[in-house]
Design a protein around this motif. Structure first.
Motif, PDB file in Angstrom:
ATOM      1  N   PRO A 138       6.201   0.142 -11.703  1.00  0.00           N
ATOM      2  CA  PRO A 138       5.097   1.022 -12.102  1.00  0.00           C
ATOM      3  C   PRO A 138       3.996   1.026 -11.044  1.00  0.00           C
ATOM      4  CG  PRO A 138       5.097  -1.010 -13.397  1.00  0.00           C
ATOM      5  CD  PRO A 138       6.370  -1.003 -12.626  1.00  0.00           C
ATOM      6  N   ALA A 139       3.491   2.218 -10.777  1.00  0.00           N
ATOM      7  CA  ALA A 139       2.428   2.364  -9.779  1.00  0.00           C
ATOM      8  C   ALA A 139       1.575   3.573 -10.139  1.00  0.00           C
ATOM      9  CB  ALA A 139       3.025   2.534  -8.381  1.00  0.00           C
ATOM     10  N   GLU A 140       0.366   3.594  -9.639  1.00  0.00           N
ATOM     11  CA  GLU A 140      -0.515   4.727  -9.875  1.00  0.00           C
ATOM     12  C   GLU A 140      -0.136   5.919  -8.994  1.00  0.00           C
ATOM     13  OE1 GLU A 140      -2.874   5.087 -12.192  1.00  0.00           O
ATOM     14  OE2 GLU A 140      -2.139   3.157 -12.954  1.00  0.00           O
ATOM     15  N   LYS A 141       0.423   5.625  -7.796  1.00  0.00           N
ATOM     16  CA  LYS A 141       0.743   6.678  -6.843  1.00  0.00           C
ATOM     17  C   LYS A 141       2.137   6.448  -6.268  1.00  0.00           C
ATOM     18  CE  LYS A 141      -2.693   7.612  -3.984  1.00  0.00           C
ATOM     19  NZ  LYS A 141      -3.787   7.395  -2.997  1.00  0.00           N
ATOM     20  N   TYR A 142       2.959   7.515  -6.300  1.00  0.00           N
ATOM     21  CA  TYR A 142       4.317   7.437  -5.766  1.00  0.00           C
ATOM     22  C   TYR A 142       4.497   8.435  -4.632  1.00  0.00           C
ATOM     23  CZ  TYR A 142       5.854   4.851  -9.970  1.00  0.00           C
ATOM     24  OH  TYR A 142       6.019   3.929 -10.968  1.00  0.00           O
ATOM     25  N   LEU A 143       5.428   8.095  -3.742  1.00  0.00           N
ATOM     26  CA  LEU A 143       5.928   9.040  -2.753  1.00  0.00           C
ATOM     27  C   LEU A 143       7.447   9.049  -2.883  1.00  0.00           C
ATOM     28  CD1 LEU A 143       5.773  10.911  -0.286  1.00  0.00           C
ATOM     29  CD2 LEU A 143       5.755   8.864   1.169  1.00  0.00           C
ATOM     30  N   ARG A 168       1.388  11.573 -13.390  1.00  0.00           N
ATOM     31  CA  ARG A 168       1.219  10.550 -12.360  1.00  0.00           C
ATOM     32  C   ARG A 168       1.002  11.206 -10.990  1.00  0.00           C
ATOM     33  NH1 ARG A 168       2.656   5.146 -13.273  1.00  0.00           N
ATOM     34  NH2 ARG A 168       2.678   5.929 -15.411  1.00  0.00           N
ATOM     35  N   ASP A 169       0.297  10.527 -10.116  1.00  0.00           N
ATOM     36  CA  ASP A 169       0.063  11.032  -8.764  1.00  0.00           C
ATOM     37  C   ASP A 169       1.357  10.865  -7.966  1.00  0.00           C
ATOM     38  OD1 ASP A 169      -0.688  11.539  -6.148  1.00  0.00           O
ATOM     39  OD2 ASP A 169      -2.647  10.592  -6.352  1.00  0.00           O
ATOM     40  N   ASP A 231      -2.031   9.809   2.508  1.00  0.00           N
ATOM     41  CA  ASP A 231      -2.270   8.466   1.976  1.00  0.00           C
ATOM     42  C   ASP A 231      -0.965   7.736   1.654  1.00  0.00           C
ATOM     43  OD1 ASP A 231      -1.487  10.091  -0.104  1.00  0.00           O
ATOM     44  OD2 ASP A 231      -2.997   9.355  -1.532  1.00  0.00           O
ATOM     45  N   PHE A 232       0.103   8.046   2.403  1.00  0.00           N
ATOM     46  CA  PHE A 232       1.404   7.459   2.064  1.00  0.00           C
ATOM     47  C   PHE A 232       1.403   5.930   2.153  1.00  0.00           C
ATOM     48  CE2 PHE A 232       1.777   7.751   6.675  1.00  0.00           C
ATOM     49  CZ  PHE A 232       2.520   6.634   7.028  1.00  0.00           C
ATOM     50  N   PHE A 258       4.107   0.066   7.345  1.00  0.00           N
ATOM     51  CA  PHE A 258       4.118   0.119   5.882  1.00  0.00           C
ATOM     52  C   PHE A 258       4.641  -1.191   5.298  1.00  0.00           C
ATOM     53  CE2 PHE A 258       6.059   1.211   1.774  1.00  0.00           C
ATOM     54  CZ  PHE A 258       4.995   1.857   1.159  1.00  0.00           C
ATOM     55  N   ASP A 259       4.038  -1.616   4.191  1.00  0.00           N
ATOM     56  CA  ASP A 259       4.450  -2.839   3.498  1.00  0.00           C
ATOM     57  C   ASP A 259       5.773  -2.585   2.776  1.00  0.00           C
ATOM     58  OD1 ASP A 259       4.762  -5.148   2.069  1.00  0.00           O
ATOM     59  OD2 ASP A 259       2.910  -4.941   0.900  1.00  0.00           O
TER      60      ASP A 259
END
Length: 383
Positions: A138-143, A168-169, A231-232, A258-259
């Motif tokens: 779960p996350a607030e923002k996905y790509l 969701r974003d 904002d990726f 990127f992490d």
């Protein structure tokens, strides 16, 4: 391209009543007790892509996580063939389940499905499995990044958020060969119109026949990624597509720093894996032909029907040992997912760490998957 519903037999009233779609809450489908599903609809998505929809005979509902896959057990030219396909439908619409299949030149299963499977046919299917799902992260923002038919698990995730009114974003960037090859283009546009925080972007390698295409052309690059998702670096990233695409994305994200803890990928194309498997057999066989380490320590594996004996190390999967010895065995995923390498174990014991490619009742009957089984004793295999 406008989706087209292929004609099929009309479902009679009695059969519809037996399903009880609207009268009662359905029970959940259990593939252990009922492994045959009805193909209820076939949709043409693009010139070489079709979606196949399945329902249970008794109207029971499907439960799965978006991004998971199912395994079809088919018979093609008299031979049993297993293939895994990612579910493209939403778990929030549990009465049907769908897969979306691209016709692969020379691919035995995708071509058979496109040419033969129709509404009214019955197909044996194994339960949903797999760990590639946004539900587990779960996350607030996905790509979401996809290419070609790799769009299917990410489409399931997008449909799920849309069906649940979870705005969701999400930024969804899909790469296609041409604009006419974009799968689910219109539906993704509809989701974007309905969800304020869902944005979809397409990038096409070539223009093809649609000369009025106004979107970007070429291959996805780090510069293009920064333009489409500035904002990726803050997003949870899910990626699916052909191996070269996956490698390019990994290189891009590594270059950006990127992490990778927030990076998730899924890539299995069983139409091409069989060709790669054949090559792996030859390579592994040549590489290990002169090795004698396993001859001095390990377990003896006896393939009864083919009258072959090999030695398998205690930390080696049986399928790998068989390949190294030049024993040809049916296999596809080599990860315990598809069930292609399933055999009867006549005697002996193994440590099997599968990922859903075998049913519990089959395990109880002595069946094993050679790709994910390490021997704990000498083995006799019915093969």
């Amino acid at each position: 391209m406008k989706s087209e519903i292929l004609p099929g037999p009309v479902m009679d009233a009695n059969k519809l009543n037996r399903r009880n779609f609207w009268d009662t809450l359905p029970s959940l489908w259990n593939s252990e007790s009922e492994d045959t599903l009805d193909c209820c609809q076939v949709r043409v998505e693009t010139h070489d892509v079709k979606s196949f929809f399945f329902a249970t005979p008794d109207g029971s509902a499907f439960a799965f996580q978006p991004g998971q896959f199912i395994t079809l057990e088919l018979e093609i030219n008299g031979e049993p063939v297993n293939r895994c396909y990612t579910i493209s439908s939403s778990p929030a619409r549990p009465h049907t389940i769908s897969i979306t299949v691209k016709r692969v030149p020379g691919g035995p299963v995708s071509n058979w499905l496109h040419d033969n499977l129709k509404a009214g046919d019955k197909v044996r299917v194994m339960r949903p499995a797999g760990e590639f799902t946004c539900a587990a992260h779960p996350a607030e923002k996905y790509l979401f990044l996809s290419a070609g038919s790799g769009i299917t698990p990410l489409m399931s995730m997008s449909r799920a958020h849309h069906d649940l009114s979870d705005d969701r974003d999400i930024v969804f960037i899909h790469s296609a060969r041409t604009p006419d090859d974009i799968i689910f283009e219109r539906e993704l546009g509809l989701i974007a119109a309905n969800q304020q925080n869902f944005r979809t972007r397409f990038i096409c390698e070539q223009l093809g026949q649609r000369r009025e295409w106004s979107g970007p052309t070429g291959m996805l690059s780090l510069a293009a990624l920064r333009l489409m998702a500035p904002d990726f670096m803050e997003r949870e990233i899910f990626v699916c597509g052909p191996a070269p695409y996956m490698k390019a994305v990994r290189n891009m994200l590594n270059e950006a720093g990127f992490d990778r803890v927030r990076y998730h990928e899924e890539s299995f194309s069983f139409e091409t894996l069989q060709q790669e498997t054949g090559q792996a057999i030859a390579v592994n066989g040549a590489a290990t032909a002169n090795k004698e380490s396993l001859a001095s320590v390990g377990f003896e594996i006896n393939f009864q029907k083919s009258n072959r004996q090999i030695v398998c190390g205690p930390q080696q999967h049986v399928l790998d040992a068989a390949r190294s010895a030049g024993v040809r065995l049916a296999s596809s995923c080599a990860q315990g997912m598809c069930g292609t390498c399933k055999v009867k174990l006549i005697s002996g014991t193994v440590d099997m760490q599968h990922k859903g490619g075998i049913r519990q009742r089959e395990i109880d009957q002595g069946m094993v998957l050679l790709c994910c089984s390490k021997p704990l004793s000498n083995l006799v295999v019915d093969k």
